[in-house]
Design a protein around this motif. Structure first.
Motif, mmCIF file in Angstrom:
data_model
loop_
_atom_site.group_PDB
_atom_site.id
_atom_site.type_symbol
_atom_site.label_atom_id
_atom_site.label_comp_id
_atom_site.label_asym_id
_atom_site.label_seq_id
_atom_site.Cartn_x
_atom_site.Cartn_y
_atom_site.Cartn_z
ATOM 1 N N TRP A 187 54.005 44.942 36.209
ATOM 2 C CA TRP A 187 53.649 46.438 34.888
ATOM 3 C C TRP A 187 52.503 45.799 34.069
ATOM 4 C CZ3 TRP A 187 53.533 47.212 29.179
ATOM 5 C CH2 TRP A 187 53.551 49.068 28.895
ATOM 6 N N GLY A 188 51.627 46.615 34.004
ATOM 7 C CA GLY A 188 50.422 46.662 33.373
ATOM 8 C C GLY A 188 49.406 45.971 34.214
ATOM 9 N N ASP A 189 48.262 46.221 33.084
ATOM 10 C CA ASP A 189 46.585 45.403 33.965
ATOM 11 C C ASP A 189 46.954 43.741 33.758
ATOM 12 O OD1 ASP A 189 45.284 47.158 33.849
ATOM 13 O OD2 ASP A 189 44.221 46.944 32.232
ATOM 14 N N GLU A 190 48.202 43.352 33.368
ATOM 15 C CA GLU A 190 48.678 41.551 33.451
ATOM 16 C C GLU A 190 49.426 41.207 34.312
ATOM 17 O OE1 GLU A 190 48.869 39.862 29.549
ATOM 18 O OE2 GLU A 190 48.234 41.315 28.140
ATOM 19 N N LYS A 191 50.149 42.555 35.094
ATOM 20 C CA LYS A 191 50.928 42.527 36.111
ATOM 21 C C LYS A 191 52.517 40.990 35.618
ATOM 22 C CE LYS A 191 48.699 44.841 38.591
ATOM 23 N NZ LYS A 191 48.647 46.324 38.093
ATOM 24 N N CYS A 192 52.529 41.674 34.256
ATOM 25 C CA CYS A 192 53.979 40.655 33.556
ATOM 26 C C CYS A 192 55.115 41.606 33.656
ATOM 27 C CB CYS A 192 53.117 39.990 32.024
ATOM 28 S SG CYS A 192 52.480 41.576 31.421
ATOM 29 N N TRP A 193 56.228 40.868 32.893
ATOM 30 C CA TRP A 193 57.432 42.092 32.719
ATOM 31 C C TRP A 193 57.727 43.138 31.493
ATOM 32 C CZ3 TRP A 193 60.811 37.462 32.328
ATOM 33 C CH2 TRP A 193 61.090 36.655 33.435
ATOM 34 N N ASP A 194 58.184 44.153 31.380
ATOM 35 C CA ASP A 194 58.496 45.116 31.008
ATOM 36 C C ASP A 194 59.960 45.965 30.899
ATOM 37 O OD1 ASP A 194 57.629 47.621 28.837
ATOM 38 O OD2 ASP A 194 57.775 48.701 30.717
ATOM 39 N N ASP A 195 60.044 45.892 29.232
ATOM 40 C CA ASP A 195 61.761 46.702 29.734
ATOM 41 C C ASP A 195 61.555 47.775 30.139
ATOM 42 O OD1 ASP A 195 60.692 47.051 27.061
ATOM 43 O OD2 ASP A 195 62.699 46.743 25.976
ATOM 44 N N LEU A 196 62.204 48.535 30.897
ATOM 45 C CA LEU A 196 62.192 50.205 31.458
ATOM 46 C C LEU A 196 63.295 50.436 31.331
ATOM 47 C CD1 LEU A 196 60.473 52.022 32.257
ATOM 48 C CD2 LEU A 196 61.114 50.893 34.681
ATOM 49 N N TRP B 30 56.997 37.636 29.787
ATOM 50 C CA TRP B 30 56.964 39.181 29.223
ATOM 51 C C TRP B 30 55.527 40.005 28.765
ATOM 52 C CZ3 TRP B 30 60.911 42.522 29.487
ATOM 53 C CH2 TRP B 30 61.881 41.824 29.159
ATOM 54 N N CYS B 31 55.227 41.276 29.028
ATOM 55 C CA CYS B 31 53.480 41.392 28.960
ATOM 56 C C CYS B 31 53.728 41.534 27.027
ATOM 57 C CB CYS B 31 53.484 43.061 28.723
ATOM 58 S SG CYS B 31 53.907 43.233 30.964
ATOM 59 N N PRO B 32 52.575 41.373 26.087
ATOM 60 C CA PRO B 32 52.815 41.352 25.084
ATOM 61 C C PRO B 32 52.930 42.460 23.983
ATOM 62 C CG PRO B 32 50.287 40.720 25.548
ATOM 63 C CD PRO B 32 51.454 41.084 26.607
ATOM 64 N N GLY B 33 54.189 42.379 23.747
ATOM 65 C CA GLY B 33 54.584 43.825 22.487
ATOM 66 C C GLY B 33 56.220 43.890 23.611
ATOM 67 N N GLU B 34 56.632 43.222 24.118
ATOM 68 C CA GLU B 34 57.641 43.564 25.004
ATOM 69 C C GLU B 34 58.924 42.430 24.991
ATOM 70 O OE1 GLU B 34 58.227 46.487 26.896
ATOM 71 O OE2 GLU B 34 56.338 47.215 26.574
ATOM 72 N N PRO B 35 59.614 42.529 25.509
ATOM 73 C CA PRO B 35 60.580 44.257 25.190
ATOM 74 C C PRO B 35 59.923 44.445 24.478
ATOM 75 C CG PRO B 35 62.136 42.063 25.388
ATOM 76 C CD PRO B 35 60.482 41.398 25.449
ATOM 77 N N ASN B 36 60.270 45.794 24.030
ATOM 78 C CA ASN B 36 60.583 46.572 22.642
ATOM 79 C C ASN B 36 61.297 47.226 23.280
ATOM 80 O OD1 ASN B 36 59.263 48.427 24.441
ATOM 81 N ND2 ASN B 36 57.896 48.791 24.309
ATOM 82 N N ASN B 37 62.662 48.239 23.758
ATOM 83 C CA ASN B 37 64.091 48.495 24.217
ATOM 84 C C ASN B 37 63.121 49.811 23.589
ATOM 85 O OD1 ASN B 37 66.104 49.110 24.419
ATOM 86 N ND2 ASN B 37 66.662 49.054 22.640
ATOM 87 N N HIS B 38 61.994 50.534 24.108
ATOM 88 C CA HIS B 38 61.371 51.741 23.394
ATOM 89 C C HIS B 38 62.686 52.391 24.507
ATOM 90 C CE1 HIS B 38 58.581 55.363 23.717
ATOM 91 N NE2 HIS B 38 58.624 55.530 22.585
ATOM 92 N N GLY B 39 63.138 53.463 23.453
ATOM 93 C CA GLY B 39 64.010 54.542 24.350
ATOM 94 C C GLY B 39 65.118 54.158 24.815
#
Length: 194
Positions: free
Chosen positions: A171-180, A153-162
């Motif tokens: 995802w992002g500059d770090e090419k890590c995981w994100d919830d979408l 997971w990217c820092p602060g993820e997963p955040n279930n935003h929306g």
């Protein structure tokens, strides 16, 4: 008097009819090529070896157990699909060809999937993989039923935003995981057992 296809009689009509016929033939050929390119080649099943036959061994196991364009790694076949689909449609697509969206069990598998995407696109594009917490918030499962034993997971993820319940990688500059949101359309990576 010369008669040609489609009832063309005069010389000018024969020439015009020939051009029309040639264009129709060219159009049909182009459509046939497009259909073949979009559907891909059919996989020819491997011959089974009998009890008294030896199985031939190859140095490149990729060629014997994961037919192109699949790529073998850690006992599974992986394949990148550039078509942008929702998470559920991507999963259905993977299921229709005998797999699931890719599950990731260690950093080596993650890097292999990144390599597949990079080879196909020349960049680390975000793609769907098989993680989801749609059934229960915060409880991430792989669509192939395997245990979630590794995360990136990217820092602060997963955040279930929306209402984000599906997993994208790179995802992002770090090419890590994100919830979408699962309704977003992304390319995806399928995996299947060899």
């Amino acid at each position: 008097m010369q008669t040609h296809r489609s009832g063309c009689h005069r010389e000018e009509e024969v020439s015009r009819c020939q051009r029309i016929w040639d264009m129709k033939l060219l159009t049909v050929s182009a459509l046939l090529c497009a259909v073949m390119a979009l559907t891909g080649a059919a996989v020819i099943p491997e011959e089974e070896t009998g009890p008294d036959q030896e199985e031939e061994t190859f140095l490149d196991k990729r060629s014997t157990s994961c037919a192109a364009p699949w790529s073998k790694f850690n006992g599974r076949c992986f394949r990148y699909f550039p078509k942008r689909l929702t998470w559920s449609r991507a999963e259905r697509n993977c299921h229709s060809i005998g797999g699931n969206l890719a599950s990731v069990h260690n950093i080596e598998e993650y890097h292999e999937i990144q390599r597949l995407v990079l080879t196909a696109t020349y960049e680390h594009k975000p793609v769907w993989i098989g993680g989801s917490d749609a059934h229960q918030e915060g409880e991430w499962l792989w669509s192939d039923g395997s245990q979630v034993s590794y995360t990136n997971w990217c820092p602060g993820e997963p955040n279930n935003h929306g209402h984000q319940h599906c997993l994208q990688m790179n995802w992002g500059d770090e090419k890590c995981w994100d919830d979408l949101s699962c309704a977003k359309r992304l390319p995806f990576v399928c995996a299947k057992r060899t």
